[in-house]
Design an enzyme around this catalytic site. Structure first.
Site, short mmCIF file in Angstrom:
data_model
loop_
_atom_site.label_atom_id
_atom_site.label_comp_id
_atom_site.label_asym_id
_atom_site.label_seq_id
_atom_site.Cartn_x
_atom_site.Cartn_y
_atom_site.Cartn_z
N ASN A 42 -74.98 53.77 5.98
CA ASN A 42 -74.16 53.36 7.10
C ASN A 42 -74.80 53.53 8.45
O ASN A 42 -74.35 52.90 9.46
CB ASN A 42 -72.92 54.27 7.03
CG ASN A 42 -73.41 55.76 7.24
OD1 ASN A 42 -74.33 56.20 7.02
ND2 ASN A 42 -72.36 56.53 7.66
N CYS A 66 -69.26 59.39 8.05
CA CYS A 66 -69.08 60.45 7.30
C CYS A 66 -68.10 61.63 7.87
O CYS A 66 -67.31 62.35 7.24
CB CYS A 66 -70.14 61.35 6.92
SG CYS A 66 -71.21 61.54 8.26
N GLU A 80 -76.46 66.51 4.33
CA GLU A 80 -75.43 65.95 5.33
C GLU A 80 -74.32 64.86 4.45
O GLU A 80 -75.12 64.07 3.80
CB GLU A 80 -75.83 65.15 6.45
CG GLU A 80 -76.74 65.96 7.31
CD GLU A 80 -75.80 66.76 8.29
OE1 GLU A 80 -74.68 66.76 8.17
OE2 GLU A 80 -76.36 67.65 8.83
N GLY A 134 -70.54 64.31 2.40
CA GLY A 134 -69.29 63.45 2.62
C GLY A 134 -68.18 64.33 3.49
O GLY A 134 -68.45 65.65 3.61
N GLY A 190 -81.71 58.50 2.85
CA GLY A 190 -80.50 58.18 3.67
C GLY A 190 -79.47 57.33 2.79
O GLY A 190 -79.75 56.89 2.03
N SER A 246 -81.35 53.87 1.83
CA SER A 246 -80.55 53.39 0.63
C SER A 246 -80.83 52.09 0.23
O SER A 246 -81.28 51.19 1.04
CB SER A 246 -79.09 53.45 1.15
OG SER A 246 -78.21 52.79 0.49
N GLU A 269 -78.31 69.23 11.62
CA GLU A 269 -79.47 67.96 12.10
C GLU A 269 -78.98 68.16 13.55
O GLU A 269 -78.01 68.69 14.14
CB GLU A 269 -79.06 66.84 11.53
CG GLU A 269 -79.08 66.55 10.05
CD GLU A 269 -79.61 65.10 9.59
OE1 GLU A 269 -78.43 64.23 9.60
OE2 GLU A 269 -80.60 64.80 8.97
P1 NDP Z 1 -75.05 58.28 -2.08
O1 NDP Z 1 -74.79 59.52 -2.37
O2 NDP Z 1 -74.80 57.44 -3.07
O3 NDP Z 1 -76.62 57.90 -1.64
C1 NDP Z 1 -77.24 58.68 -0.71
C2 NDP Z 1 -78.74 58.40 -0.99
O4 NDP Z 1 -79.43 59.12 -2.12
C3 NDP Z 1 -79.04 56.93 -1.54
O5 NDP Z 1 -80.51 56.67 -0.88
C4 NDP Z 1 -79.19 56.92 -2.63
O6 NDP Z 1 -79.89 56.02 -3.30
C5 NDP Z 1 -80.01 58.35 -3.16
N1 NDP Z 1 -79.70 59.16 -4.07
C6 NDP Z 1 -78.71 58.89 -5.23
N2 NDP Z 1 -78.78 59.46 -6.34
C7 NDP Z 1 -80.03 60.32 -6.35
C8 NDP Z 1 -80.63 61.26 -6.70
N3 NDP Z 1 -80.24 61.58 -7.98
N4 NDP Z 1 -81.73 61.78 -6.31
C9 NDP Z 1 -82.24 61.49 -5.04
N5 NDP Z 1 -81.56 60.44 -4.46
C10 NDP Z 1 -80.61 59.87 -4.95
O7 NDP Z 1 -74.33 57.77 -0.68
P2 NDP Z 1 -74.08 56.32 -0.13
O8 NDP Z 1 -75.51 55.71 0.19
O9 NDP Z 1 -73.12 55.75 -0.88
O10 NDP Z 1 -73.52 56.78 1.56
C11 NDP Z 1 -72.19 57.26 1.42
C12 NDP Z 1 -72.21 58.73 1.44
O11 NDP Z 1 -72.82 59.40 2.55
C13 NDP Z 1 -70.60 59.29 2.07
O12 NDP Z 1 -70.08 60.34 1.08
C14 NDP Z 1 -70.58 59.73 3.35
O13 NDP Z 1 -69.61 60.71 3.56
C15 NDP Z 1 -71.97 60.47 3.29
N6 NDP Z 1 -72.66 60.29 4.67
C16 NDP Z 1 -72.73 61.72 5.19
C17 NDP Z 1 -73.24 61.63 6.55
C18 NDP Z 1 -73.30 62.91 7.36
O14 NDP Z 1 -74.11 63.35 8.08
N7 NDP Z 1 -72.66 64.10 6.88
C19 NDP Z 1 -73.56 60.80 7.20
C20 NDP Z 1 -73.43 59.18 6.71
C21 NDP Z 1 -72.83 59.09 5.18
P3 NDP Z 1 -79.32 54.62 -3.97
O15 NDP Z 1 -78.52 54.39 -2.72
O16 NDP Z 1 -80.54 53.70 -4.53
O17 NDP Z 1 -78.55 55.00 -5.09
#
Ligand code: NDP
Length: 484
Positions: free
Chosen positions: A153, A284, A250, A252, A150, A178, A458
């Site tokens: 947000n 997002c 899902e 950005g 996840g 996250s 989703e």
């Molecule tokens: P990130 O892509 O940084 O992280 C998303 C999740 O993936 C976190 O739990 C993160 O862990 C984990 N992660 C990071 N690297 C890896 C990897 N190599 N393998 C597996 N898991 C990994 O996103 P943010 O948390 O910063 O969220 C913001 C983003 O999410 C924006 O781009 C937004 O648009 C998108 N988003 C999309 C939505 C949609 O439904 N389309 C809804 C909400 C947000 P960690 O945080 O510990 O690095």
């Protein structure tokens, strides 16, 4: 500490700790205060969670859909009963105003549990006659162990949007929130157990990206559903491809919102506010490129500024507050960096544009006008309260410019011309479109993106296809003919 959970992880029906894992500090974004201390999962914890999910899966899938559905619906009822407490937790985890969290987080999670709980009993295959009495039937089967990862947000919502359809289909789940917002998924796991989910059906482990990566590459995992950024999506999709795993991505966006000069300006301004400043812009699907037809541009900007002056910014626990801090210092600095780029590249600052002088990570709702297509703020996802207003003259021109992005999550149009509205929507290269509204995401409707914004959907009945697969069974009622 008031929000300290009993332990960092929830595995096999109980809280589990391993203090060897890297420290995770949970910070209340409104004050900067540490509200809980957790640990990232060690390899031993990852192993325990995957084993638990694997061991629980066959028995969970063997229950009738009615039985699984009943548990999900019971969990939904518990979430609704505890909405206020869960919302307080969500507000402390994310900084979002309590005014928002009480209506958009646990309630949205509860909707998913209720909806997919209701569908669980009706998940079936079909009968296909082949002639001569022969036939085929299909069996809808669970995929196995699913991993959910996840973003920060909407932590409760994401935990449920992934968990509810997965569990309804007979899968089990290991969910990694996250590390910025690790608290509420633990509550979802607790509630599911209280509602009767067998041990191991829904596990939560904490961790940074490396923990997510180790889950994705594990051969016991059949499917990965990620909500996150495009760069992370690319990595996770590639790792999943290696094991030919199912994925839902899902990701950005940089979605367009087009306002024609015949639109109801008040509604268009409301849509632009919802699509840029709800959750301090950390959504997002936000319509961050607002294309306004030239003739109404100044009227639109004037009304927008007047309306923004009514945003009540402050302590997110105050029920009157409608605009809170950003989720973290890091995210605030990213947004402030984009604001500086907007100024430097020549966009006209119409509203806000500064950090707010108080504790916590507050950034003013910010509007730039006279933004052009190639400015950084018009091209890159900011994920903060920064709106770009761009001018346009003709429908043809705006359509091409709206689609000129690698993203394709959402898109919206405000107009009173019925045929134009549908023509525009038909031309949008985006998965989720809006006519005279913006940013709705009810569980009944599919949600997701095209192009770089994602794969799969989703919510809605479509989510079932992403958490199950069909087995085809050929049945002969006749003798088998062979050539020799
Ligand atoms: P990130 O892509 O940084 O992280 C998303 C999740 O993936 C976190 O739990 C993160 O862990 C984990 N992660 C990071 N690297 C890896 C990897 N190599 N393998 C597996 N898991 C990994 O996103 P943010 O948390 O910063 O969220 C913001 C983003 O999410 C924006 O781009 C937004 O648009 C998108 N988003 C999309 C939505 C949609 O439904 N389309 C809804 C909400 C947000 P960690 O945080 O510990 O690095």
């Amino acid at each position: 500490m008031k929000f300290q959970p009993r332990a960092s992880h929830f595995i096999d029906g109980e809280y589990v700790e391993d203090t060897n894992g890297a420290a995770i500090e949970v910070i209340y974004p409104a004050t900067g205060e540490v509200i809980a201390r957790l640990h990232s999962a060690t390899p031993a914890i990852v192993e325990q969670a995957l084993n638990s999910a694997k061991n629980a899966q066959a028995a969970w899938a063997a229950l009738s859909g009615t039985e699984r559905g009943r548990i999900l619906r019971r969990a939904s009822d518990i979430m609704r009963e505890r909405n206020y407490d869960l919302s307080v937790l969500e507000t402390h985890d994310t900084g979002k105003p309590i005014q928002e969290t009480t209506v958009a987080d646990a309630t949205s999670g509860a909707d998913a549990l209720e909806y997919f709980g209701g569908l669980a009993a009706s998940l079936t295959g079909e009968h296909i006659p082949l002639g001569g009495g022969d036939f085929v039937y299909t069996i809808r089967e669970a995929l196995g162990v699913c991993v959910g990862i996840g973003a920060w947000n909407y932590p409760t919502q994401i935990a449920c949007w992934k968990g509810a359809p997965a569990l309804a289909c007979g899968n089990t789940m290991v969910f990694k929130p996250s590390e910025t917002t690790p608290l509420s998924a633990l509550k979802v796991a607790e509630i599911l157990v209280e509602a009767g989910a067998p041990k191991g059906v829904y596990n939560v482990i904490q961790g940074y990206g490396d923990v997510g990566a180790s889950l994705v590459s594990d051969p016991r995992v059949a499917k990965v559903s990620l909500t996150g950024s495009v760069p992370t999506g690319r990595k996770v999709y590639a790792a999943a491809a290696d094991g030919m795993k199912h994925v839902t991505m899902e990701l950005g966006g940089k979605s367009p919102m087009i306002v024609f000069d015949d639109a109801d300006i008040e509604n268009a301004v409301s849509g632009a506010i919802l699509g840029n400043f709800y959750s301090s812009g950390q959504v997002c699907s936000n319509g961050t490129r607002v294309f306004v037809q030239k003739g109404i541009k100044e009227a639109f900007l004037k009304r927008l500024s007047e309306r923004l002056a009514h945003a009540k910014i402050g302590d997110p626990m105050d029920e009157d507050v409608s605009f809170g801090p950003m989720v973290s210092e890091n995210q605030m600095n990213i947004a402030l960096g984009y604001i500086e780029k907007g100024k430097a590249e020549g966009a006209r600052l119409v509203y806000g544009g500064e950090r707010i002088e108080r504790d916590g990570y507050f950034v003013q709702p910010t509007v730039f006008a006279d933004v052009t297509d190639n400015m950084t703020i018009a091209r890159e996802e900011i994920f903060g309260p920064v709106m770009s207003v761009l001018d346009f003259e003709t429908e043809e021109e705006v359509m091409a410019r709206a689609n000129d992005t690698e993203f394709g999550l959402a898109a919206g149009v405000f107009t009173n011309d019925l045929t134009r509205a549908h023509r525009i929507v038909a031309g949008f290269e985006a998965g989720t479109c809006y006519i005279n509204t913006y940013n709705l995401a009810p569980v009944e409707a599919p949600f997701g993106g095209s192009k770089m914004s994602g794969v799969g959907r989703e919510n809605s009945k479509l989510a079932i296809n992403h958490f199950s697969e069909m087995k085809t069974v050929f049945v002969s009622m006749n003798d088998v003919e062979a050539p020799y």
